[in-house]
Design a protein around this motif. Structure first.
Motif, PDB file in Angstrom:
ATOM      1  N   THR A 260     144.414  64.490  10.301  1.00  0.00           N
ATOM      2  CA  THR A 260     143.379  63.468  10.076  1.00  0.00           C
ATOM      3  C   THR A 260     142.192  63.637  11.037  1.00  0.00           C
ATOM      4  O   THR A 260     141.270  62.823  11.032  1.00  0.00           O
TER       5      THR A 260
ATOM      6  N   GLY B  32     147.279  57.564  12.064  1.00  0.00           N
ATOM      7  CA  GLY B  32     146.101  57.504  11.188  1.00  0.00           C
ATOM      8  C   GLY B  32     145.072  56.499  11.685  1.00  0.00           C
ATOM      9  O   GLY B  32     143.872  56.770  11.668  1.00  0.00           O
TER      10      GLY B  32
ATOM     11  N   SER C 296     143.001  57.763  14.361  1.00  0.00           N
ATOM     12  CA  SER C 296     142.007  58.711  13.829  1.00  0.00           C
ATOM     13  C   SER C 296     140.928  57.992  13.017  1.00  0.00           C
ATOM     14  O   SER C 296     140.033  58.634  12.472  1.00  0.00           O
ATOM     15  N   GLU C 297     141.077  56.658  12.907  1.00  0.00           N
ATOM     16  CA  GLU C 297     140.121  55.805  12.176  1.00  0.00           C
ATOM     17  C   GLU C 297     140.025  56.173  10.699  1.00  0.00           C
ATOM     18  O   GLU C 297     138.947  56.224  10.119  1.00  0.00           O
ATOM     19  N   VAL C 298     141.185  56.449  10.088  1.00  0.00           N
ATOM     20  CA  VAL C 298     141.205  56.673   8.635  1.00  0.00           C
ATOM     21  C   VAL C 298     141.012  55.333   7.926  1.00  0.00           C
ATOM     22  O   VAL C 298     141.107  54.273   8.554  1.00  0.00           O
ATOM     23  N   SER C 299     140.780  55.365   6.618  1.00  0.00           N
ATOM     24  CA  SER C 299     140.633  54.119   5.852  1.00  0.00           C
ATOM     25  C   SER C 299     141.979  53.399   5.802  1.00  0.00           C
ATOM     26  O   SER C 299     143.035  54.023   5.977  1.00  0.00           O
TER      27      SER C 299
ATOM     28  N   THR D 151     144.259  54.999   3.240  1.00  0.00           N
ATOM     29  CA  THR D 151     144.915  56.220   3.720  1.00  0.00           C
ATOM     30  C   THR D 151     146.030  55.873   4.704  1.00  0.00           C
ATOM     31  O   THR D 151     147.122  56.465   4.657  1.00  0.00           O
ATOM     32  N   ALA D 152     145.773  54.906   5.587  1.00  0.00           N
ATOM     33  CA  ALA D 152     146.779  54.475   6.573  1.00  0.00           C
ATOM     34  C   ALA D 152     148.049  53.997   5.861  1.00  0.00           C
ATOM     35  O   ALA D 152     149.171  54.277   6.312  1.00  0.00           O
TER      36      ALA D 152
ATOM     37  N   LEU E 242     145.412  63.396   1.992  1.00  0.00           N
ATOM     38  CA  LEU E 242     144.908  64.196   3.114  1.00  0.00           C
ATOM     39  C   LEU E 242     144.292  65.503   2.618  1.00  0.00           C
ATOM     40  O   LEU E 242     144.817  66.123   1.683  1.00  0.00           O
TER      41      LEU E 242
END
Length: 323
Positions: free
Chosen positions: A60, A187, A190-193, A196-197, A302
């Motif tokens: 990520t 996640g 990693s500041e994913v949405s 996605t998290a 991903l």
């Protein structure tokens, strides 16, 4: 099939660093606890949980290096897992773990329980220092889930009426919660949405369930040398897993043996024979395969990368342990 160690190639250097850091994190203020921790962290193990955290972190963060917070989360994950093993071994009265004597067999129950408590407390302190409330909530829930799973397992001993759903819920608490929540936490760092998290959480949840089901199958199909404990030890202690629950539907006499808690000579051997003679192990294999497949599907969010591929390989590796 890919062995776990070669799957970790993308994070091999990260895991090396993690192994060095773990002992330092415990600190040497308490000589006996430090000795216990050194014994634990030196006992090997595949480091699968921190490897998953590090692989998700790298998968990520493709444009940049992972942060110290990602690394610390992997260390916290291994500390929580190790603390739970120390307590499990006390509860199960296990003498060996990963081929080495357990903490309580070396230092006694009192030290083992305190060592486990200390590791939980220490991991909570490092967790708070990540300064991410959402991640703190996720990993704090894991610690609650571990206790809930252990209590649920204790209360369901020798209960032949528990459902597969109840078994899976207990397996989530004891095994999958840590993998699911630490995957999601990686996640979030990693500041994913949020979407996605959630997929990362479900990857960890299904992978963790597949892992536990496979472990439970190996309790019947492996050897004492490979397991590091007697074959059928879960059955003997009244902890009924997927192969037993499926076999019960096919072999009614198994319930008679369970009701008298294998009290008569030859009861346990007869029960093991009935399970081997049923479709229980095969149906458990199919259940594990379903969860491994679901885990792989959640990785579709991903982008392609070496770490992403390693996470996919993990879903195959889980099942390969059966063959």
């Amino acid at each position: 099939m890919t062995p776990a160690i070669s799957m970790f190639n993308p994070v091999e250097a990260d895991l090396q660093l993690l192994a060095e850091n773990l002992k330092q994190l415990v600190g040497n203020r308490h000589p006996i606890l430090f000795t216990a921790a050194e014994h634990l962290f030196g006992a090997g193990g595949k480091r699968i949980r921190p490897a998953i955290v590090l692989l998700i972190s790298r998968a990520t963060m493709l444009e940049q290096d992972i942060t110290p917070r990602h690394r610390r989360l992997a260390e916290i994950t291994e500390m929580i897992h190790t603390a739970s093993l120390v307590h499990d071994d006390v509860v199960d009265e296990s003498e060996m773990r990963r081929g080495v004597p357990t903490v309580h067999s070396l230092f006694g129950n009192r030290i083992a329980i305190l060592a486990g408590d200390f590791l939980f407390a220490q991991s909570s302190w490092y967790l708070a220092n990540l300064d991410n409330l959402e991640v703190v909530k996720l990993l704090s829930e894991v610690i609650m889930d571990l206790a809930t799973g252990e209590i649920q397992q204790g209360m369901n001993r020798f209960d032949a009426s528990i459902s597969v759903e109840t078994y899976l819920k207990k397996s989530y608490y004891k095994t999958a919660s840590l993998i699911a929540n630490s995957s999601k936490a990686a996640g979030l760092l990693s500041e994913v949405s949020l979407e996605t998290a959630e997929h990362l959480y479900n990857y960890g949840r299904h992978l963790g369930l597949a892992f536990q089901i496979v472990d439970d199958i190996l309790d019947f199909t492996s050897t004492e040398d490979t397991l590091g404990k007697p074959v059928g030890s879960d059955l003997k202690s009244g902890n009924f897993t997927a192969p037993v629950l499926f076999a019960l539907k096919e072999k009614p006499y198994l319930e008679v043996l369970i009701e008298r808690e294998f009290a008569q000579e030859g009861d346990l051997e007869q029960a093991l024979g009935l399970i081997q003679d049923s479709q229980g192990v095969q149906q458990a294999r199919e259940l594990a395969a379903q969860h491994a497949k679901s885990a792989a599907e959640h990785l579709a969010v991903l982008p392609p990368s070496e770490s992403h591929q390693a996470l996919m390989n993990m879903t195959e590796y889980v099942l390969s342990r059966l063959y």
